[in-house]
Motif scaffolding. Sequence first.
Motif, PDB file in Angstrom:
ATOM      1  N   VAL A 126       0.842  -1.205   0.000  1.00 43.41           N
ATOM      2  CA  VAL A 126       0.000   0.000   0.000  1.00 43.41           C
ATOM      3  C   VAL A 126       0.868   1.243   0.000  1.00 43.41           C
ATOM      4  O   VAL A 126       0.630   2.209  -0.749  1.00 43.41           O
ATOM      5  N   LEU A 127       1.905   1.247   0.853  1.00 41.53           N
ATOM      6  CA  LEU A 127       2.811   2.398   0.917  1.00 41.53           C
ATOM      7  C   LEU A 127       3.579   2.564  -0.384  1.00 41.53           C
ATOM      8  O   LEU A 127       3.936   3.690  -0.766  1.00 41.53           O
ATOM      9  N   LEU A 128       3.811   1.469  -1.088  1.00 41.97           N
ATOM     10  CA  LEU A 128       4.529   1.512  -2.354  1.00 41.97           C
ATOM     11  C   LEU A 128       3.789   2.341  -3.394  1.00 41.97           C
ATOM     12  O   LEU A 128       4.407   2.990  -4.244  1.00 41.97           O
ATOM     13  N   SER A 129       2.469   2.327  -3.321  1.00 42.01           N
ATOM     14  CA  SER A 129       1.662   3.059  -4.305  1.00 42.01           C
ATOM     15  C   SER A 129       1.025   4.311  -3.734  1.00 42.01           C
ATOM     16  O   SER A 129       0.170   4.912  -4.378  1.00 42.01           O
ATOM     17  N   ALA A 130       1.434   4.723  -2.544  1.00 40.42           N
ATOM     18  CA  ALA A 130       0.854   5.915  -1.928  1.00 40.42           C
ATOM     19  C   ALA A 130       1.295   7.163  -2.688  1.00 40.42           C
ATOM     20  O   ALA A 130       2.472   7.279  -3.072  1.00 40.42           O
ATOM     21  N   PRO A 131       0.399   8.124  -2.916  1.00 34.26           N
ATOM     22  CA  PRO A 131       0.787   9.377  -3.588  1.00 34.26           C
ATOM     23  C   PRO A 131       1.854  10.120  -2.792  1.00 34.26           C
ATOM     24  O   PRO A 131       1.770  10.223  -1.562  1.00 34.26           O
ATOM     25  N   SER A 132       2.851  10.622  -3.492  1.00 34.12           N
ATOM     26  CA  SER A 132       3.965  11.275  -2.810  1.00 34.12           C
ATOM     27  C   SER A 132       3.533  12.542  -2.077  1.00 34.12           C
ATOM     28  O   SER A 132       4.134  12.905  -1.065  1.00 34.12           O
ATOM     29  N   ILE A 133       2.486  13.206  -2.565  1.00 38.98           N
ATOM     30  CA  ILE A 133       2.046  14.431  -1.904  1.00 38.98           C
ATOM     31  C   ILE A 133       1.477  14.136  -0.516  1.00 38.98           C
ATOM     32  O   ILE A 133       1.606  14.945   0.411  1.00 38.98           O
ATOM     33  N   LEU A 134       0.881  12.946  -0.348  1.00 37.41           N
ATOM     34  CA  LEU A 134       0.392  12.556   0.973  1.00 37.41           C
ATOM     35  C   LEU A 134       1.553  12.297   1.924  1.00 37.41           C
ATOM     36  O   LEU A 134       1.467  12.633   3.119  1.00 37.41           O
ATOM     37  N   ILE A 135       2.626  11.726   1.418  1.00 33.99           N
ATOM     38  CA  ILE A 135       3.811  11.521   2.246  1.00 33.99           C
ATOM     39  C   ILE A 135       4.377  12.868   2.677  1.00 33.99           C
ATOM     40  O   ILE A 135       4.775  13.055   3.831  1.00 33.99           O
ATOM     41  N   LEU A 167      11.634  11.594   1.605  1.00 31.09           N
ATOM     42  CA  LEU A 167      12.190  10.770   0.529  1.00 31.09           C
ATOM     43  C   LEU A 167      12.462   9.351   1.011  1.00 31.09           C
ATOM     44  O   LEU A 167      12.279   8.385   0.262  1.00 31.09           O
ATOM     45  N   ALA A 168      12.902   9.219   2.261  1.00 32.96           N
ATOM     46  CA  ALA A 168      13.158   7.878   2.813  1.00 32.96           C
ATOM     47  C   ALA A 168      11.874   7.060   2.873  1.00 32.96           C
ATOM     48  O   ALA A 168      11.881   5.858   2.581  1.00 32.96           O
ATOM     49  N   ILE A 169      10.774   7.690   3.264  1.00 26.97           N
ATOM     50  CA  ILE A 169       9.499   6.971   3.336  1.00 26.97           C
ATOM     51  C   ILE A 169       9.078   6.492   1.948  1.00 26.97           C
ATOM     52  O   ILE A 169       8.497   5.401   1.801  1.00 26.97           O
ATOM     53  N   LEU A 170       9.373   7.271   0.928  1.00 29.77           N
ATOM     54  CA  LEU A 170       9.021   6.865  -0.431  1.00 29.77           C
ATOM     55  C   LEU A 170       9.902   5.731  -0.942  1.00 29.77           C
ATOM     56  O   LEU A 170       9.439   4.854  -1.682  1.00 29.77           O
ATOM     57  N   ALA A 171      11.178   5.736  -0.555  1.00 29.46           N
ATOM     58  CA  ALA A 171      12.108   4.721  -1.064  1.00 29.46           C
ATOM     59  C   ALA A 171      12.053   3.423  -0.276  1.00 29.46           C
ATOM     60  O   ALA A 171      12.368   2.359  -0.820  1.00 29.46           O
ATOM     61  N   THR A 172      11.667   3.487   0.999  1.00 32.05           N
ATOM     62  CA  THR A 172      11.711   2.299   1.858  1.00 32.05           C
ATOM     63  C   THR A 172      10.891   1.130   1.324  1.00 32.05           C
ATOM     64  O   THR A 172      11.380  -0.013   1.297  1.00 32.05           O
ATOM     65  N   PRO A 173       9.635   1.314   0.896  1.00 32.61           N
ATOM     66  CA  PRO A 173       8.884   0.158   0.400  1.00 32.61           C
ATOM     67  C   PRO A 173       9.489  -0.484  -0.844  1.00 32.61           C
ATOM     68  O   PRO A 173       9.379  -1.698  -1.035  1.00 32.61           O
ATOM     69  N   ILE A 174      10.167   0.307  -1.682  1.00 32.57           N
ATOM     70  CA  ILE A 174      10.831  -0.267  -2.856  1.00 32.57           C
ATOM     71  C   ILE A 174      11.981  -1.158  -2.421  1.00 32.57           C
ATOM     72  O   ILE A 174      12.144  -2.285  -2.910  1.00 32.57           O
ATOM     73  N   VAL A 175      12.792  -0.664  -1.483  1.00 32.42           N
ATOM     74  CA  VAL A 175      13.922  -1.450  -0.995  1.00 32.42           C
ATOM     75  C   VAL A 175      13.428  -2.698  -0.269  1.00 32.42           C
ATOM     76  O   VAL A 175      13.984  -3.789  -0.420  1.00 32.42           O
TER      77      VAL A 175
END
Length: 278
Positions: free
Chosen positions: A110-119, A143-151
Amino acid sequence: MNRALYRRLANLFFVAITIVATLIALGALVLILWSLVGKGFGGIDLQIFTMSQPAPGSEGGLANAISGSIVMCALGMAMALAVGILAGTWLSEYGRNTPYGHVVRFLNDVLLSAPSILIGLFVYELLVRPFHGFSAWAGAVALAILATPIVTRTTEDILTLQPSALREAGMALGASQAFVIRKIVWKAARAGLVTGGLLGFARISGETAPLLFTALGNQFFSTSLTQPMASLPTTIFQFALSAYDDWQRLAWVGALLIATAVLTINIIGRIIAREARY
Protein backbone atom coordinates in the motif's frame (compact mmCIF):
# COMPACT_ATOMS: atom_id res chain seq x y z
CA MET A 1 -13.31 -20.59 -40.70
CA ASN A 2 -11.58 -23.54 -39.08
CA ARG A 3 -10.15 -23.39 -35.57
CA ALA A 4 -6.49 -23.37 -36.66
CA LEU A 5 -6.99 -20.33 -38.93
CA TYR A 6 -8.92 -18.54 -36.18
CA ARG A 7 -6.09 -19.11 -33.72
CA ARG A 8 -3.48 -17.79 -36.18
CA LEU A 9 -5.51 -14.66 -36.87
CA ALA A 10 -6.10 -14.10 -33.14
CA ASN A 11 -2.37 -14.51 -32.49
CA LEU A 12 -1.46 -12.06 -35.27
CA PHE A 13 -3.99 -9.54 -33.93
CA PHE A 14 -2.58 -9.83 -30.42
CA VAL A 15 1.02 -9.47 -31.64
CA ALA A 16 0.05 -6.43 -33.71
CA ILE A 17 -1.57 -4.78 -30.67
CA THR A 18 1.49 -5.39 -28.51
CA ILE A 19 3.80 -4.00 -31.22
CA VAL A 20 1.66 -0.87 -31.60
CA ALA A 21 1.56 -0.34 -27.83
CA THR A 22 5.33 -0.76 -27.62
CA LEU A 23 5.89 1.74 -30.43
CA ILE A 24 3.59 4.25 -28.72
CA ALA A 25 5.48 3.91 -25.44
CA LEU A 26 8.87 4.19 -27.15
CA GLY A 27 7.65 7.13 -29.22
CA ALA A 28 6.54 9.00 -26.11
CA LEU A 29 9.91 8.32 -24.46
CA VAL A 30 11.81 9.51 -27.53
CA LEU A 31 9.73 12.70 -27.71
CA ILE A 32 10.35 13.44 -24.03
CA LEU A 33 14.09 12.87 -24.34
CA TRP A 34 14.20 14.84 -27.59
CA SER A 35 12.51 17.86 -26.00
CA LEU A 36 14.78 17.66 -22.93
CA VAL A 37 17.95 17.45 -25.00
CA GLY A 38 16.79 20.09 -27.49
CA LYS A 39 15.84 22.67 -24.86
CA GLY A 40 18.21 21.77 -22.05
CA PHE A 41 21.51 20.69 -23.58
CA GLY A 42 22.32 24.11 -24.99
CA GLY A 43 22.11 25.67 -21.53
CA ILE A 44 24.66 23.38 -19.89
CA ASP A 45 27.91 25.15 -19.06
CA LEU A 46 30.36 25.41 -16.18
CA GLN A 47 28.21 27.98 -14.37
CA ILE A 48 25.44 25.40 -13.93
CA PHE A 49 27.68 23.45 -11.55
CA THR A 50 29.54 26.33 -9.90
CA MET A 51 26.97 29.08 -9.28
CA SER A 52 23.75 29.17 -7.28
CA GLN A 53 20.38 30.03 -8.77
CA PRO A 54 20.29 33.65 -9.95
CA ALA A 55 17.88 36.52 -9.71
CA PRO A 56 15.95 37.17 -12.93
CA GLY A 57 18.23 38.62 -15.58
CA SER A 58 21.43 37.69 -13.74
CA GLU A 59 24.02 35.03 -14.38
CA GLY A 60 23.81 31.90 -12.28
CA GLY A 61 23.47 28.16 -12.19
CA LEU A 62 22.02 25.27 -10.23
CA ALA A 63 24.89 24.39 -7.88
CA ASN A 64 22.81 24.89 -4.73
CA ALA A 65 19.94 22.81 -6.13
CA ILE A 66 22.24 20.01 -7.30
CA SER A 67 24.05 19.80 -3.97
CA GLY A 68 20.76 19.94 -2.06
CA SER A 69 19.29 17.10 -4.09
CA ILE A 70 22.39 14.99 -3.56
CA VAL A 71 22.40 15.63 0.21
CA MET A 72 18.70 14.90 0.77
CA CYS A 73 18.63 11.89 -1.55
CA ALA A 74 21.75 10.46 0.10
CA LEU A 75 20.31 10.90 3.60
CA GLY A 76 16.96 9.52 2.49
CA MET A 77 18.55 6.47 0.89
CA ALA A 78 20.70 5.83 3.97
CA MET A 79 17.55 5.64 6.08
CA ALA A 80 15.64 3.69 3.45
CA LEU A 81 18.39 1.10 3.02
CA ALA A 82 18.73 0.55 6.77
CA VAL A 83 14.99 0.06 7.29
CA GLY A 84 14.17 -1.55 3.94
CA ILE A 85 16.88 -4.20 3.96
CA LEU A 86 16.11 -5.23 7.54
CA ALA A 87 12.34 -5.26 6.90
CA GLY A 88 12.75 -7.23 3.66
CA THR A 89 15.05 -9.68 5.43
CA TRP A 90 12.49 -10.25 8.17
CA LEU A 91 9.72 -10.81 5.63
CA SER A 92 11.84 -13.31 3.69
CA GLU A 93 13.59 -15.19 6.49
CA TYR A 94 11.36 -14.95 9.56
CA GLY A 95 7.81 -13.83 8.79
CA ARG A 96 7.32 -15.19 5.28
CA ASN A 97 4.15 -17.20 5.90
CA THR A 98 3.05 -15.80 9.26
CA PRO A 99 -0.16 -13.76 9.62
CA TYR A 100 1.86 -10.77 10.83
CA GLY A 101 4.14 -11.13 7.82
CA HIS A 102 1.16 -11.00 5.47
CA VAL A 103 -0.07 -7.83 7.16
CA VAL A 104 3.35 -6.16 6.92
CA ARG A 105 3.68 -7.17 3.27
CA PHE A 106 0.23 -5.78 2.47
CA LEU A 107 0.94 -2.48 4.21
CA ASN A 108 4.27 -2.20 2.42
CA ASP A 109 2.53 -2.69 -0.93
CA VAL A 110 0.00 0.00 0.00
CA LEU A 111 2.81 2.40 0.92
CA LEU A 112 4.53 1.51 -2.35
CA SER A 113 1.66 3.06 -4.31
CA ALA A 114 0.85 5.91 -1.93
CA PRO A 115 0.79 9.38 -3.59
CA SER A 116 3.96 11.28 -2.81
CA ILE A 117 2.05 14.43 -1.90
CA LEU A 118 0.39 12.56 0.97
CA ILE A 119 3.81 11.52 2.25
CA GLY A 120 4.91 15.14 2.09
CA LEU A 121 1.86 16.30 4.01
CA PHE A 122 2.40 13.59 6.64
CA VAL A 123 6.03 14.61 7.20
CA TYR A 124 4.97 18.26 7.27
CA GLU A 125 2.66 17.54 10.19
CA LEU A 126 5.31 15.37 11.84
CA LEU A 127 8.56 17.32 11.42
CA VAL A 128 7.82 20.78 9.98
CA ARG A 129 4.81 22.18 11.77
CA PRO A 130 5.82 21.12 15.33
CA PHE A 131 9.30 22.66 14.88
CA HIS A 132 7.99 25.80 13.12
CA GLY A 133 10.27 25.59 10.13
CA PHE A 134 11.16 23.72 6.96
CA SER A 135 14.37 21.71 6.93
CA ALA A 136 16.52 19.38 4.86
CA TRP A 137 16.03 16.68 7.50
CA ALA A 138 12.28 16.72 6.90
CA GLY A 139 12.86 16.45 3.16
CA ALA A 140 15.21 13.50 3.63
CA VAL A 141 12.68 11.71 5.86
CA ALA A 142 9.94 12.20 3.24
CA LEU A 143 12.19 10.77 0.53
CA ALA A 144 13.16 7.88 2.81
CA ILE A 145 9.50 6.97 3.34
CA LEU A 146 9.02 6.86 -0.43
CA ALA A 147 12.11 4.72 -1.06
CA THR A 148 11.71 2.30 1.86
CA PRO A 149 8.88 0.16 0.40
CA ILE A 150 10.83 -0.27 -2.86
CA VAL A 151 13.92 -1.45 -1.00
CA THR A 152 11.82 -3.69 1.25
CA ARG A 153 10.02 -5.35 -1.64
CA THR A 154 13.18 -5.81 -3.67
CA THR A 155 15.09 -7.22 -0.69
CA GLU A 156 12.36 -9.74 0.07
CA ASP A 157 12.15 -10.90 -3.54
CA ILE A 158 15.92 -11.21 -3.93
CA LEU A 159 16.41 -13.12 -0.67
CA THR A 160 13.50 -15.44 -1.45
CA LEU A 161 15.24 -16.41 -4.70
CA GLN A 162 18.38 -17.53 -2.89
CA PRO A 163 18.68 -21.36 -2.69
CA SER A 164 17.66 -22.93 0.61
CA ALA A 165 20.84 -25.03 0.39
CA LEU A 166 22.85 -21.93 1.36
CA ARG A 167 20.95 -21.58 4.62
CA GLU A 168 21.00 -25.31 5.34
CA ALA A 169 24.74 -25.58 4.72
CA GLY A 170 25.51 -22.73 7.09
CA MET A 171 23.25 -24.03 9.85
CA ALA A 172 24.65 -27.56 9.42
CA LEU A 173 28.04 -26.16 10.43
CA GLY A 174 26.56 -24.81 13.66
CA ALA A 175 26.07 -21.16 12.61
CA SER A 176 23.06 -19.27 13.89
CA GLN A 177 20.34 -18.13 11.52
CA ALA A 178 21.32 -14.48 11.96
CA PHE A 179 24.96 -15.29 11.14
CA VAL A 180 23.94 -17.26 8.04
CA ILE A 181 21.80 -14.37 6.83
CA ARG A 182 24.53 -11.78 7.37
CA LYS A 183 27.52 -13.71 6.05
CA ILE A 184 26.02 -16.01 3.42
CA VAL A 185 22.58 -14.97 2.20
CA TRP A 186 23.24 -11.24 2.07
CA LYS A 187 26.56 -11.81 0.34
CA ALA A 188 24.97 -14.06 -2.28
CA ALA A 189 22.22 -11.48 -2.87
CA ARG A 190 24.54 -8.46 -2.84
CA ALA A 191 23.99 -7.53 -6.50
CA GLY A 192 20.21 -7.66 -6.07
CA LEU A 193 20.36 -5.52 -2.93
CA VAL A 194 22.44 -2.92 -4.76
CA THR A 195 19.93 -2.95 -7.61
CA GLY A 196 17.07 -2.34 -5.18
CA GLY A 197 18.93 0.60 -3.70
CA LEU A 198 19.53 2.10 -7.14
CA LEU A 199 15.87 1.72 -8.06
CA GLY A 200 14.86 3.42 -4.81
CA PHE A 201 17.26 6.29 -5.55
CA ALA A 202 15.87 6.65 -9.06
CA ARG A 203 12.35 6.75 -7.60
CA ILE A 204 13.01 9.66 -5.25
CA SER A 205 15.46 11.73 -7.29
CA GLY A 206 12.71 13.55 -9.18
CA GLU A 207 10.10 13.93 -6.43
CA THR A 208 8.78 17.48 -6.06
CA ALA A 209 5.63 17.44 -3.92
CA PRO A 210 7.19 15.98 -0.74
CA LEU A 211 10.02 18.52 -0.85
CA LEU A 212 7.64 21.45 -1.29
CA PHE A 213 6.02 20.44 2.01
CA THR A 214 9.26 19.74 3.85
CA ALA A 215 12.50 21.28 2.53
CA LEU A 216 10.66 24.06 0.64
CA GLY A 217 13.72 25.42 -1.19
CA ASN A 218 16.48 27.96 -0.79
CA GLN A 219 17.88 30.38 -3.34
CA PHE A 220 21.23 30.36 -1.57
CA PHE A 221 23.80 27.62 -1.10
CA SER A 222 23.18 25.95 2.25
CA THR A 223 24.66 22.96 4.04
CA SER A 224 22.56 23.24 7.21
CA LEU A 225 20.21 20.28 7.62
CA THR A 226 17.97 22.26 9.97
CA GLN A 227 17.25 25.00 7.42
CA PRO A 228 15.36 25.03 4.11
CA MET A 229 17.45 23.55 1.31
CA ALA A 230 17.21 23.85 -2.45
CA SER A 231 16.71 20.84 -4.71
CA LEU A 232 16.48 20.30 -8.44
CA PRO A 233 12.78 19.28 -8.49
CA THR A 234 11.59 22.30 -6.48
CA THR A 235 13.81 24.65 -8.48
CA ILE A 236 12.45 23.26 -11.74
CA PHE A 237 8.91 23.72 -10.43
CA GLN A 238 9.60 27.33 -9.50
CA PHE A 239 11.54 28.29 -12.62
CA ALA A 240 9.28 26.53 -15.13
CA LEU A 241 6.26 28.53 -13.93
CA SER A 242 8.10 31.86 -14.06
CA ALA A 243 7.83 34.45 -16.81
CA TYR A 244 11.59 34.85 -17.17
CA ASP A 245 13.33 33.20 -20.11
CA ASP A 246 16.60 32.64 -18.25
CA TRP A 247 14.79 30.87 -15.41
CA GLN A 248 12.88 28.70 -17.87
CA ARG A 249 16.18 27.79 -19.55
CA LEU A 250 17.59 26.70 -16.19
CA ALA A 251 14.42 24.66 -15.57
CA TRP A 252 15.03 22.73 -18.80
CA VAL A 253 18.67 22.18 -17.84
CA GLY A 254 17.63 20.87 -14.42
CA ALA A 255 15.06 18.55 -15.99
CA LEU A 256 17.72 17.18 -18.36
CA LEU A 257 20.11 16.58 -15.44
CA ILE A 258 17.48 14.64 -13.49
CA ALA A 259 16.45 12.59 -16.53
CA THR A 260 20.09 11.77 -17.27
CA ALA A 261 20.73 10.75 -13.67
CA VAL A 262 17.63 8.51 -13.53
CA LEU A 263 18.42 6.92 -16.90
CA THR A 264 22.03 6.27 -15.86
CA ILE A 265 20.98 4.73 -12.54
CA ASN A 266 18.47 2.44 -14.23
CA ILE A 267 21.08 1.30 -16.78
CA ILE A 268 23.58 0.59 -14.00
CA GLY A 269 20.93 -1.35 -12.08
CA ARG A 270 20.12 -3.50 -15.12
CA ILE A 271 23.80 -4.17 -15.78
CA ILE A 272 24.34 -5.27 -12.19
CA ALA A 273 21.25 -7.49 -12.28
CA ARG A 274 22.34 -9.08 -15.57
CA GLU A 275 25.85 -9.78 -14.27
CA ALA A 276 24.36 -11.35 -11.13
CA ARG A 277 22.38 -13.83 -13.26
CA TYR A 278 25.53 -14.95 -15.03
